[in-house]
Scaffold this motif. Sequence first.
Motif, PDB file in Angstrom:
ATOM      1  N   VAL A  42       0.833  -1.208   0.000  1.00 15.41           N
ATOM      2  CA  VAL A  42       0.000   0.000   0.000  1.00 15.41           C
ATOM      3  C   VAL A  42       0.865   1.254   0.000  1.00 15.41           C
ATOM      4  CG1 VAL A  42      -1.492   1.400   1.484  1.00 15.41           C
ATOM      5  CG2 VAL A  42      -2.104  -0.960   1.006  1.00 15.41           C
ATOM      6  N   LEU A  43       1.926   1.234   0.771  1.00 12.86           N
ATOM      7  CA  LEU A  43       2.768   2.424   0.928  1.00 12.86           C
ATOM      8  C   LEU A  43       3.664   2.686  -0.276  1.00 12.86           C
ATOM      9  CD1 LEU A  43       3.824   2.031   4.676  1.00 12.86           C
ATOM     10  CD2 LEU A  43       2.003   3.456   3.729  1.00 12.86           C
ATOM     11  N   THR A  44       3.838   1.680  -1.145  1.00 15.38           N
ATOM     12  CA  THR A  44       4.731   1.863  -2.289  1.00 15.38           C
ATOM     13  C   THR A  44       4.008   1.892  -3.627  1.00 15.38           C
ATOM     14  OG1 THR A  44       5.120  -0.535  -2.383  1.00 15.38           O
ATOM     15  CG2 THR A  44       6.676   0.784  -1.094  1.00 15.38           C
ATOM     16  N   GLU A  45       2.734   1.519  -3.655  1.00 17.39           N
ATOM     17  CA  GLU A  45       2.017   1.399  -4.925  1.00 17.39           C
ATOM     18  C   GLU A  45       1.683   2.768  -5.527  1.00 17.39           C
ATOM     19  OE1 GLU A  45       0.880   0.272  -8.155  1.00 17.39           O
ATOM     20  OE2 GLU A  45       1.219  -1.443  -6.828  1.00 17.39           O
ATOM     21  N   THR A  46       1.985   2.935  -6.806  1.00 10.66           N
ATOM     22  CA  THR A  46       1.725   4.208  -7.482  1.00 10.66           C
ATOM     23  C   THR A  46       0.517   4.159  -8.408  1.00 10.66           C
ATOM     24  OG1 THR A  46       3.262   3.583  -9.262  1.00 10.66           O
ATOM     25  CG2 THR A  46       4.176   4.840  -7.420  1.00 10.66           C
ATOM     26  N   ASN A  47       0.120   2.965  -8.846  1.00 12.51           N
ATOM     27  CA  ASN A  47      -1.027   2.859  -9.736  1.00 12.51           C
ATOM     28  C   ASN A  47      -2.323   3.002  -8.932  1.00 12.51           C
ATOM     29  OD1 ASN A  47      -3.282   1.098 -11.048  1.00 12.51           O
ATOM     30  ND2 ASN A  47      -1.852   1.511 -12.722  1.00 12.51           N
ATOM     31  N   PRO A  48      -3.209   3.944  -9.270  1.00 16.73           N
ATOM     32  CA  PRO A  48      -4.405   4.178  -8.446  1.00 16.73           C
ATOM     33  C   PRO A  48      -5.335   2.977  -8.363  1.00 16.73           C
ATOM     34  CG  PRO A  48      -4.500   5.444 -10.503  1.00 16.73           C
ATOM     35  CD  PRO A  48      -3.124   4.896 -10.395  1.00 16.73           C
ATOM     36  N   ASN A  49      -5.475   2.215  -9.444  1.00 16.64           N
ATOM     37  CA  ASN A  49      -6.365   1.054  -9.419  1.00 16.64           C
ATOM     38  C   ASN A  49      -5.814  -0.045  -8.514  1.00 16.64           C
ATOM     39  OD1 ASN A  49      -8.183   2.217 -11.257  1.00 16.64           O
ATOM     40  ND2 ASN A  49      -7.016   1.481 -13.005  1.00 16.64           N
ATOM     41  N   VAL A  50      -4.521  -0.288  -8.631  1.00 13.75           N
ATOM     42  CA  VAL A  50      -3.904  -1.299  -7.773  1.00 13.75           C
ATOM     43  C   VAL A  50      -3.938  -0.835  -6.316  1.00 13.75           C
ATOM     44  CG1 VAL A  50      -1.814  -2.633  -7.316  1.00 13.75           C
ATOM     45  CG2 VAL A  50      -2.407  -2.013  -9.667  1.00 13.75           C
ATOM     46  N   ALA A  51      -3.678   0.456  -6.101  1.00 10.94           N
ATOM     47  CA  ALA A  51      -3.702   0.994  -4.736  1.00 10.94           C
ATOM     48  C   ALA A  51      -5.079   0.806  -4.105  1.00 10.94           C
ATOM     49  CB  ALA A  51      -3.322   2.467  -4.745  1.00 10.94           C
ATOM     50  N   GLY A  52      -6.129   1.034  -4.891  1.00 10.26           N
ATOM     51  CA  GLY A  52      -7.486   0.830  -4.372  1.00 10.26           C
ATOM     52  C   GLY A  52      -7.733  -0.610  -3.989  1.00 10.26           C
ATOM     53  N   ALA A  53      -7.259  -1.548  -4.808  1.00  8.22           N
ATOM     54  CA  ALA A  53      -7.420  -2.968  -4.494  1.00  8.22           C
ATOM     55  C   ALA A  53      -6.650  -3.341  -3.232  1.00  8.22           C
ATOM     56  CB  ALA A  53      -6.945  -3.814  -5.668  1.00  8.22           C
ATOM     57  N   LEU A  54      -5.464  -2.781  -3.080  1.00  7.07           N
ATOM     58  CA  LEU A  54      -4.660  -3.066  -1.891  1.00  7.07           C
ATOM     59  C   LEU A  54      -5.325  -2.509  -0.638  1.00  7.07           C
ATOM     60  CD1 LEU A  54      -1.117  -2.365  -3.354  1.00  7.07           C
ATOM     61  CD2 LEU A  54      -1.925  -4.566  -2.517  1.00  7.07           C
ATOM     62  N   ARG A  55      -5.888  -1.293  -0.730  1.00  8.34           N
ATOM     63  CA  ARG A  55      -6.571  -0.722   0.438  1.00  8.34           C
ATOM     64  C   ARG A  55      -7.782  -1.573   0.814  1.00  8.34           C
ATOM     65  NH1 ARG A  55      -5.510   4.235  -2.267  1.00  8.34           N
ATOM     66  NH2 ARG A  55      -7.674   4.392  -2.955  1.00  8.34           N
ATOM     67  N   TRP A  56      -8.493  -2.064  -0.213  1.00  6.56           N
ATOM     68  CA  TRP A  56      -9.648  -2.930   0.052  1.00  6.56           C
ATOM     69  C   TRP A  56      -9.193  -4.199   0.764  1.00  6.56           C
ATOM     70  CZ3 TRP A  56     -10.522  -7.887  -1.915  1.00  6.56           C
ATOM     71  CH2 TRP A  56     -11.774  -8.426  -1.644  1.00  6.56           C
ATOM     72  N   ALA A  57      -8.097  -4.791   0.280  1.00  5.30           N
ATOM     73  CA  ALA A  57      -7.579  -6.005   0.895  1.00  5.30           C
ATOM     74  C   ALA A  57      -7.132  -5.751   2.331  1.00  5.30           C
ATOM     75  CB  ALA A  57      -6.414  -6.562   0.068  1.00  5.30           C
ATOM     76  N   LEU A  58      -6.518  -4.596   2.565  1.00  4.96           N
ATOM     77  CA  LEU A  58      -6.071  -4.258   3.914  1.00  4.96           C
ATOM     78  C   LEU A  58      -7.272  -4.036   4.832  1.00  4.96           C
ATOM     79  CD1 LEU A  58      -3.403  -3.764   5.459  1.00  4.96           C
ATOM     80  CD2 LEU A  58      -3.698  -1.344   4.996  1.00  4.96           C
ATOM     81  N   ALA A  59      -8.316  -3.407   4.312  1.00  3.37           N
ATOM     82  CA  ALA A  59      -9.512  -3.175   5.117  1.00  3.37           C
ATOM     83  C   ALA A  59     -10.164  -4.489   5.514  1.00  3.37           C
ATOM     84  CB  ALA A  59     -10.504  -2.302   4.344  1.00  3.37           C
ATOM     85  N   ARG A  60     -10.050  -5.512   4.659  1.00  2.00           N
ATOM     86  CA  ARG A  60     -10.606  -6.821   4.996  1.00  2.00           C
ATOM     87  C   ARG A  60      -9.939  -7.400   6.233  1.00  2.00           C
ATOM     88  NH1 ARG A  60     -10.829 -11.241   0.463  1.00  2.00           N
ATOM     89  NH2 ARG A  60      -8.644 -10.595   0.193  1.00  2.00           N
ATOM     90  N   ALA A  61      -8.681  -7.012   6.447  1.00  2.00           N
ATOM     91  CA  ALA A  61      -7.960  -7.524   7.613  1.00  2.00           C
ATOM     92  C   ALA A  61      -8.407  -6.837   8.895  1.00  2.00           C
ATOM     93  CB  ALA A  61      -6.456  -7.339   7.416  1.00  2.00           C
ATOM     94  N   GLY A  62      -9.226  -5.783   8.777  1.00  2.00           N
ATOM     95  CA  GLY A  62      -9.713  -5.061   9.941  1.00  2.00           C
ATOM     96  C   GLY A  62      -8.626  -4.238  10.597  1.00  2.00           C
ATOM     97  N   ALA A  63      -8.778  -4.035  11.898  1.00  2.00           N
ATOM     98  CA  ALA A  63      -7.839  -3.184  12.630  1.00  2.00           C
ATOM     99  C   ALA A  63      -6.442  -3.783  12.702  1.00  2.00           C
ATOM    100  CB  ALA A  63      -8.366  -2.921  14.039  1.00  2.00           C
TER     101      ALA A  63
END
Length: 329
Positions: free
Chosen positions: A149-170
């Motif tokens: 998440v912290l290194t991704e520059t592509n907005p579409n990939v970044a969105g997918a990574l944030r979604w995946a991270l949110a699935r992990a919860g807190a």
Amino acid sequence: MLIGEVARRSGVSSRMLRHYDSLGLVRPTGRTVGGYREYAEADIRRIFHVEGLRSLGMSLRQIGQALADPAFTPSTLVGELIRRTEDRLERERELLERLRAIDASEPTGWDGVLHVVELLHGLDSPSPGRRQQAALDVPLPTELLARAVLTETNPNVAGALRWALARAGADGLPAVAAGLSSPDAEVRRRALLAIAELPGEEAAAALVSALEDPEPGIRRHAALAAGRRGTTAAVPTLVAMVAEGTNDVEAAEVLGTLASDPELGHRIVSALAAELSADTAVRIRVAQALAELPAPLSQDTLRRMADDEDRVVALIASAVTEALGRSGS
């Protein structure tokens, strides 16, 4: 001094000393009657010079060139050694992160290890499509997701990574929150966008801390995200956004939601009213922001603005007051 004694005192093996001799790096000054190598004091000093340069990561070829050239200056070579060492440390860091990611996935067999390795390769792929697919695959370790998440520059990939991270919860918060301390503003922005999608009070506290970020754009993102969670600390930044005309419509909507608390609503109206001494454009934006607030809180200020010396401001304030009256907000 014979080779055995030199090896004992210098810590360099007899085999290596013979290798130095064959390369011409350290040739003993003399030989005994029996043909044995005999090292003088200058030879021993040269051995320590060679060993010192080897400890810096220099190859034997580089050492030979350096010692053979009286005009040799070390600055260029040292700079190259620094770059090579930094590259090696970066590769080691990447390997360590891969190993930690595999360990965190708790694989029960080699199939599990190989699957995580495949996902790691996917996240490191030069293809945005492959990186996005890896992010959408089976749940990945949160540390791995945070790094991506912290290194991704592509907005579409970044969105997918944030979604995946949110699935992990807190659980994903500590790893990604470290990005808020980065000296790189872009990394801090990526961390903030990810934290905004995470649940919990700790995520809200991280958003509040970002309100102090030196980068205005990051403070604004933090204010919008924190304000949507009902965080009152976001109000000053949101009011400033209205006055500045930066994401002012979004800021006004968030202020309107926060103003559902009457006590906070009065504070918001007072903060907006304090901007009425500014130019016409600011007063227009204030009138539009007041339209988002509950009528009982904003109507008195809007009525005063209906007498504004600028006709446009007065007309907008009158129209907003009338609309609020009809809607019974």
